[in-house]
Design an enzyme around this catalytic site. Structure first.
Site, PDB file in Angstrom:
ATOM      1  N   CYS A  98     -62.064 -70.340 -87.293  1.00  0.00           N
ATOM      2  CA  CYS A  98     -63.403 -70.921 -87.383  1.00  0.00           C
ATOM      3  C   CYS A  98     -64.445 -69.834 -87.628  1.00  0.00           C
ATOM      4  CB  CYS A  98     -63.718 -71.690 -86.098  1.00  0.00           C
ATOM      5  SG  CYS A  98     -65.288 -72.595 -86.137  1.00  0.00           S
ATOM      6  N   CYS A 115     -61.536 -77.232 -79.348  1.00  0.00           N
ATOM      7  CA  CYS A 115     -62.537 -78.300 -79.339  1.00  0.00           C
ATOM      8  C   CYS A 115     -62.046 -79.590 -79.977  1.00  0.00           C
ATOM      9  CB  CYS A 115     -63.817 -77.822 -80.036  1.00  0.00           C
ATOM     10  SG  CYS A 115     -63.646 -77.545 -81.815  1.00  0.00           S
TER      11      CYS A 115
END
Length: 379
Positions: free
Chosen positions: A101, A199
């Protein structure tokens, strides 16, 4: 300078944005929407990019008196992080989605868009230091607060990206100081818990989540010598170092627990054995990148001394590194450890340091144990 402040909704990014404002920069806050179905992301203290995080980021920007925007990067996040996570597990590797990410979203897609819009740099709440060498080229270093140091997850940044980065929390003494500063500034996130975990897996059940996305085929659980001990439901759901969930039904001859030593996607086998065989001697990484100027030895193909770290909160270990050419002609980073390291899995990221400076990183292609390879050759 014109600064784009990446606002996660947490206390660190809020204080970083505030410090950028105090420094006299023209600051604009932006929050990244990473899912078109926010309910699939973790919430509360376990999240980092949810609807409530977006609201917290907006409130922080209101307090600081700076513009606030939400940018939709959900498609890029799915392709570059979620799909990559699934593909890596399907190949028998253990990826780090937070590293991906940072590499693909927070410091590639975001930074590219920021520069295209005329911003000079992106400011984040990472705990790391950015300096310049004698020629003015950037160097990434560990934070002053080693306990919260986040230079590991920034190891994927390139020299060009570092030229457009700003880390306003570079001199903080501790997270407690950041929270105290946030409270003094009247920021509502001052006491917000830290985010952690993956997440996009809401309930934390990584195995169950993967089983919905990867076709799992039953296969054998074997010893390094090839002895069949049992059967698994799908090799891709295991990871090196795993102890629980093997369900072998009988103990090892010495009565000690067994651990996952290797995943073999081609034969759909999970190799298990004693804990001592988790210790590896040599790490080899692909997708090599350098955080600034490479050391001269790396460019010349000569060995050089480093410390290597393979987990965000892991201990750096002394080693000798060198750059070699792989069978495909691409560069490989080969690291010979001065003492064995336990439980390292292909797919993890290894970041190498010289003192406090981050030199670069690579994605682990193999983690070799001389004793394990000797046992496997006996098969």
């Amino acid at each position: 300078m014109k600064i784009l402040a990446a606002m996660s909704g947490g206390v660190d990014s809020a204080v970083a944005a505030a410090r950028a404002v105090d420094a006299g920069h023209e600051v604009v806050g932006v929050h990244l929407a990473l899912s078109r179905m926010p309910g699939t992301l973790r919430t509360g203290s376990r999240g980092c990019c949810t609807i409530e995080d977006s609201q917290d980021a907006w409130r922080a920007c209101e307090r600081l008196g700076i513009p606030f925007y939400v940018w939709d990067f959900s498609e890029r996040f799915k392709e570059d992080v979620v799909d990559d996570f699934v593909a890596e597990y399907a190949a028998g590797r253990t990826p780090n989605p937070c590293m991906r990410c940072n590499e693909k979203i927070k410091f590639a897609a975001l930074l590219d868009k920021a520069v295209a819009l005329g911003f000079d740099a992106v400011a984040t709440g990472h705990y790391a230091r950015l300096t310049r060498d004698a020629d003015g080229r950037p160097e990434l270093h560990r934070s002053s607060d080693w306990a919260k140091d986040q230079s590991y997850v920034l190891g994927v940044l390139t020299e060009e990206q570092l030229n457009h980065c700003l880390f306003p929390l570079d001199d903080v003494e501790s997270k407690a100081h950041v929270r105290a500063e946030a409270e003094a500034r009247g920021l509502a996130v001052a006491k917000k818990p830290d985010s952690y975990d993956i997440c996009f897996i809401p309930d934390g059940d990584t195995r169950g989540w993967l089983e919905e996305r990867i076709e799992m085929e039953p296969g054998a659980i074997v010893t390094p010598e090839g002895e069949r001990l049992g059967e698994h439901r799908g090799a891709q759901a295991f990871t090196v170092g795993q102890r629980k969930g093997l369900a072998l039904g009988r103990p090892a001859p010495d009565g000690k627990p067994r651990f996952v030593l290797e995943i073999r996607p081609k034969t759909n086998e999970v190799v298990v054995g004693p804990e001592r065989l988790l210790a590896v001697d040599t790490l080899t990484g692909r997708r090599v990148s350098w955080a600034g100027r490479p050391v001269p030895e790396a460019e010349a193909g000569l060995p050089f001394e480093v410390h290597v770290q393979v987990r965000a909160h892991g201990d750096p270990e002394p080693a000798t590194a060198r750059v070699a050419e792989g069978d495909d002609g691409a560069a490989r980073l080969v690291v010979d450890l001065h003492k064995p390291m336990r439980g390292v899995a292909p797919g993890q990221t290894m970041v190498i340091y010289s003192g406090t400076r981050v030199l670069g990183q690579a994605t682990l292609e193999s983690a070799r144990s001389a004793e394990f390879e000797t046992a496997a050759r006996a098969d």
